[in-house]
Every structure is written in structure tokens, then in C-alpha cells.
Design an enzyme around this catalytic site. Structure first.
Site, PDB file in Angstrom:
ATOM      1  N   HIS A  17       9.885  -3.702  -5.728  1.00 56.74           N
ATOM      2  CA  HIS A  17       9.180  -3.608  -4.442  1.00 56.74           C
ATOM      3  C   HIS A  17      10.123  -3.881  -3.277  1.00 56.74           C
ATOM      4  O   HIS A  17       9.720  -4.480  -2.280  1.00 56.74           O
ATOM      5  CB  HIS A  17       7.999  -4.588  -4.388  1.00 56.74           C
ATOM      6  CG  HIS A  17       6.726  -4.013  -4.930  1.00 56.74           C
ATOM      7  ND1 HIS A  17       5.835  -3.332  -4.145  1.00 56.74           N
ATOM      8  CD2 HIS A  17       6.207  -4.001  -6.176  1.00 56.74           C
ATOM      9  CE1 HIS A  17       4.799  -2.946  -4.882  1.00 56.74           C
ATOM     10  NE2 HIS A  17       5.015  -3.330  -6.127  1.00 56.74           N
ATOM     11  N   ASP A  19      12.457  -1.177  -2.529  1.00 57.89           N
ATOM     12  CA  ASP A  19      13.078   0.117  -2.205  1.00 57.89           C
ATOM     13  C   ASP A  19      12.498   0.742  -0.947  1.00 57.89           C
ATOM     14  O   ASP A  19      13.035   1.723  -0.448  1.00 57.89           O
ATOM     15  CB  ASP A  19      13.016   1.094  -3.394  1.00 57.89           C
ATOM     16  CG  ASP A  19      11.608   1.475  -3.817  1.00 57.89           C
ATOM     17  OD1 ASP A  19      10.656   0.746  -3.483  1.00 57.89           O
ATOM     18  OD2 ASP A  19      11.472   2.518  -4.495  1.00 57.89           O
ATOM     19  N   SER A  50       0.309  22.061 -18.619  1.00 59.29           N
ATOM     20  CA  SER A  50       0.814  20.845 -19.260  1.00 59.29           C
ATOM     21  C   SER A  50       0.114  20.630 -20.594  1.00 59.29           C
ATOM     22  O   SER A  50      -1.099  20.847 -20.708  1.00 59.29           O
ATOM     23  CB  SER A  50       0.568  19.633 -18.354  1.00 59.29           C
ATOM     24  OG  SER A  50       0.864  18.441 -19.054  1.00 59.29           O
ATOM     25  N   SER A 108       7.363   5.384 -14.652  1.00 61.57           N
ATOM     26  CA  SER A 108       7.746   6.499 -13.778  1.00 61.57           C
ATOM     27  C   SER A 108       7.595   7.874 -14.412  1.00 61.57           C
ATOM     28  O   SER A 108       8.489   8.718 -14.320  1.00 61.57           O
ATOM     29  CB  SER A 108       9.189   6.357 -13.287  1.00 61.57           C
ATOM     30  OG  SER A 108       9.252   5.383 -12.330  1.00 61.57           O
ATOM     31  N   ASP A 154      12.580   5.371  -8.209  1.00 65.17           N
ATOM     32  CA  ASP A 154      12.303   6.038  -9.482  1.00 65.17           C
ATOM     33  C   ASP A 154      13.044   7.374  -9.576  1.00 65.17           C
ATOM     34  O   ASP A 154      13.606   7.721 -10.616  1.00 65.17           O
ATOM     35  CB  ASP A 154      10.796   6.270  -9.638  1.00 65.17           C
ATOM     36  CG  ASP A 154       9.994   4.992  -9.449  1.00 65.17           C
ATOM     37  OD1 ASP A 154      10.575   3.905  -9.605  1.00 65.17           O
ATOM     38  OD2 ASP A 154       8.796   5.091  -9.134  1.00 65.17           O
TER      39      ASP A 154
HETATM   40  C1  GLA Z   1       6.728   2.090  -7.923  1.00 64.73           C
HETATM   41  C2  GLA Z   1       7.301   2.966  -6.811  1.00 64.73           C
HETATM   42  C3  GLA Z   1       8.732   2.633  -6.522  1.00 64.73           C
HETATM   43  C4  GLA Z   1       8.944   1.137  -6.310  1.00 64.73           C
HETATM   44  C5  GLA Z   1       8.271   0.356  -7.436  1.00 64.73           C
HETATM   45  C6  GLA Z   1       8.332  -1.117  -7.193  1.00 64.73           C
HETATM   46  O1  GLA Z   1       7.373   2.396  -9.131  1.00 64.73           O
HETATM   47  O2  GLA Z   1       7.209   4.327  -7.194  1.00 64.73           O
HETATM   48  O3  GLA Z   1       9.179   3.367  -5.400  1.00 64.73           O
HETATM   49  O4  GLA Z   1       8.468   0.730  -5.057  1.00 64.73           O
HETATM   50  O5  GLA Z   1       6.917   0.734  -7.602  1.00 64.73           O
HETATM   51  O6  GLA Z   1       9.648  -1.568  -7.223  1.00 64.73           O
END
Ligand code: GLA
Length: 371
Positions: A17, A19, A50, A108, A154
């Protein structure tokens, strides 16, 4: 022309948290990948399907924009839209998702889908763009077409990470650096615990945390430069949010320094401190994540923390190799005793970033002597 491309999900060792606040993060690409088969079209039509999610999209490039198409197809269509908006000569594609990073696991899967599509489109339309430009298109897809106001960690991890390394991402200037990360050489493993829960309010809460951080930045400037004395002057309701950012960035610097000195086994307490800050100051953890990290520590992990946006998803536990089974068993037992669904616990290691998967699907080219 047809081909197959894939991109990995990620876990973040530390730097959570931050970025969206000029911070530093240190993720690595995981072995789980999203795989797409893509054919270049000569018109501007997109046909997106998909094997994992319902809701195929069949439409024109001109139909893509903020909020359209809805659902998973928005991540793919959004990448084409962002590239087209940036003036690149892209046209239609047929794309089919044949494998996926586990959905909703906080690893992600959405960035993996965007990044697999981005490298496919870059190659099929011979754009020749640097990965950093592709990352920007993926982030625009997510922020503007899907409408998820996430940062860029990500996408950078999925596109730029390399096997055997974590990637240090400086989100203030976009610089990246590979940082060797080989737990096995230190007799350790990174366990990824997928709690299998995803709380319904997660997206709204992410947005609220980001808003509080942005309010702090508006009052005291970039939190990258701020110290705790400056944070102490913030209004009480946003102060802990900003404190998380400032302390978390410092923790990333400590972890990188330890890794570069070959002291990987010493990062455990810093992972624990990160989790505490995410739980207490940012308040993005949840009971299931807390149970996973607490149980892992008691069973022998050197450190453990939630990863990703929070409110469910996954945690990591840095675990001595001879405690891997004990930690997995303990976490599964604790979830069972609490009446929760069984979490998955698997070993992870830094893996390759996005790439094309072989050439077997490419249109056969005539060779001398062949017909
Ligand atoms: C999610 C968001 C990222 C980042 C994380 C926390 O994965 O997609 O951009 O903010 O949360 O680090």
C-alpha cells in the site's frame, strides 16, 4: 498470426500500500501464470473469451472506454484502448484465456491478464514498446477502463520481474532494480497462504485508504520525504494511514539492505512489523489474514504478513525448510477449527516475468525444400 503469451502473478515481500504514495515495493513474480492465445486480426474487432470466467466480449475497438466492456474483458480491452489512445497502431484481436493465476487470491490475476495481453499485442502489431510503456498501458486499463484505482506495483512486477530476483520498484520515478532473493540458499522458503476469502467491501475500502493517504500528501507533501514528526501534525483520522506509509517505506529500505548483505534470514521481524502496521494503522487486514500469519509464526515461521490490497486474499510466511509442513498443517488446522474453508498453502519462488510461450502456434512459414 497467432501465438501464446503468459504473465505471472506476484507476491510482495514488503512495501504494501505504498505504490500510490511515491513508495518503494519489493515484489517477485510467482510461478502461477495467466496464459492467453491471441490472433491478430486485420479489422478492429475484438473477440475475447476465457476458460475461467463468464462474459465474452465481441465488439469494436471504438466501443471500449471507461466502464466498457464490463467484467474481466475490460482488463484486456482496456490495454488495447490505452495503447490506441497513446497513438500506437493497434487493431483487433481474438484472445482466449487458457490458464489463470488463481482469481481473487490477492496474487494479481488482473495484472497478469493485462500484462499477458499487452506483450501479445506489442508483438503482434510490432509496436516494439519498452516494458515500462506496456506497464503504463496496463495501469491505464485498470484505472480508467475497469475503474479500479490501484497503484502500479502489480503490473511492473508482472512485466519486469526476473527469475531468482525480487524487483525493487521506486514508484516515485519508476526506477527498478533486481534484488537477488533465494530463500532456499538460506534454508528457507516463502509459503503463500491463500485464505480463499475476499470480503465484499474490499474495493471501496482500498479507495478510502488511498483517499486518506492523498489527503495527507496534500497537507504535508510527499510521504516519501516525510518523517514521523510531520505525520504527528496530521489530523487524527488520517494520521495512522500516513504513519503506515512512512514506516513501511523505511521497512523496505531495511529489508533491501539486509538482502544485499546476504542476511535474508533476518528479515522476519520486519515482515511482522509490516503486518502489524497494515492491520493497526492502515486497517486493511481481516480476521482470516490475522489468523494465517499468527498461526504460521507460532508454528515456526520467522515472519509473516498479508500481501496485496487486503481484506482477504493471501499472506506470506518466511519459513525454515524443515518447518514448511508444520506451518502448512497448523494453518489448515486453525482454519478448520475456526469453521473456515481450507486455505491453500504452497511454496513460491521468484519466477520469470511476462514472455511469449514458444513458437509452436505461429503460422507455418515455408522453408526452402518444404511445401
Ligand atoms: C493491490 C493494488 C496494488 C497495491 C497493492 C497494495 O494489489 O493493485 O497497486 O496498491 O494492492 O500494496
Amino acid at each position: 498470426m497467432t501465438g501464446q503469451w503468459s504473465a505471472p502473478g506476484r507476491v510482495n515481500i514488503i512495501g504494501e500500500h505504498v505504490d500510490y504514495a511515491d513508495g518503494l515495493c519489493l515484489p517477485f513474480a510467482i510461478p502461477e501464470r495467466t496464459v492467453v492465445e491471441v490472433t491478430r486480426r486485420n479489422d478492429d474487432r475484438l473477440r475475447l473469451t476465457s476458460a475461467f470466467e463468464n462474459g465474452e466480449f465481441d465488439g469494436e475497438l471504438t466501443e471500449i472506454g471507461p466502464g466498457s466492456p464490463k467484467g474481466w474483458a475490460g482488463y484486456v480491452a482496456g490495454v488495447l484502448w490505452a495503447l490506441w489512445e497513446a497513438g500506437h497502431p493497434v487493431h483487433g484481436i481474438d484472445l482466449h484465456v487458457t490458464a489463470s493465476v488463481p482469481l481473487g487470491s490477492g496474487l494479481s490475476s488482473s495484472a497478469a491478464l493485462e500484462c499477458a495481453a499487452a506483450i501479445a499485442v506489442d508483438e503482434l502489431f510490432e509496436l516494439g514498446l519498452p516494458r515500462t510503456e506496456l506497464a503504463k498501458a496496463c495501469i491505464r486499463a485498470e484505472n480508467e477502463v475497469v475503474g479500479a484505482n490501484t497503484g502500479g506495483m502489480d503490473q511492473a512486477a508482472s512485466l519486469l520481474a526476473t527469475a531468482g530476483n525480487a524487483i525493487l520498484i521506486d514508484t516515485r520515478n519508476g526506477d527498478t532494480r533486481q534484488v537477488p532473493f533465494s530463500p532456499a540458499d538460506a534454508g528457507l522458503a516463502v509459503l503463500v497462504i491463500d485464505t480463499k476469502v475476499r470480503h465484499a467491501h474490499a474495493d471501496g475500502q482500498y479507495g478510502q485508504r488511498r483517499a486518506a493517504v492523498e489527503e495527507s500528501i496534500a497537507l504535508i507533501g510527499s510521504l516519501r520525504d516525510a518523517d514521523l514528526a510531520a505525520v504527528a501534525g496530521l489530523p487524527a483520522e488520517i494520521r495512522p494511514r500516513a504513519r503506515h506509509i512512512v514506516t513501511e517505506i523505511a521497512r523496505v529500505e531495511q529489508v533491501v539492505a539486509l538482502l544485499e548483505e546476504g542476511r535474508l534470514a533476518e528479515i522476519g521481524p520486519i515482515l511482522d512489523a509490516s503486518h502489524a502496521s497494515l492491520a493497526d494503522d492502515l486497517e486493511v487486514s481481516c480476521a482470516e489474514l490475522d489468523l494465517a500469519v499468527e498461526t504460521a509464526r507460532v508454528a515456526g515461521a520467522l515472519g509473516a504478513r498479508m500481501v496485496g490490497g487486503g481484506f482477504g486474499g493471501s499472506a506470506i510466511a518466511l519459513t525454515p525448510l524443515d518447518r514448511v509442513d508444520a506451518v502448512g498443517d497448523a494453518v489448515r488446522a486453525a482454519f478448520g477449527a475456526a469453521g473456515l474453508a481450507e486455505p491453500t498453502v504452497r511454496l513460491s519462488e521468484p519466477s520469470a516475468g511476462a514472455h511469449r510461450d514458444g513458437r509452436s502456434l505461429w503460422r507455418h512459414r515455408a522453408r526452402p525444400g518444404c511445401r
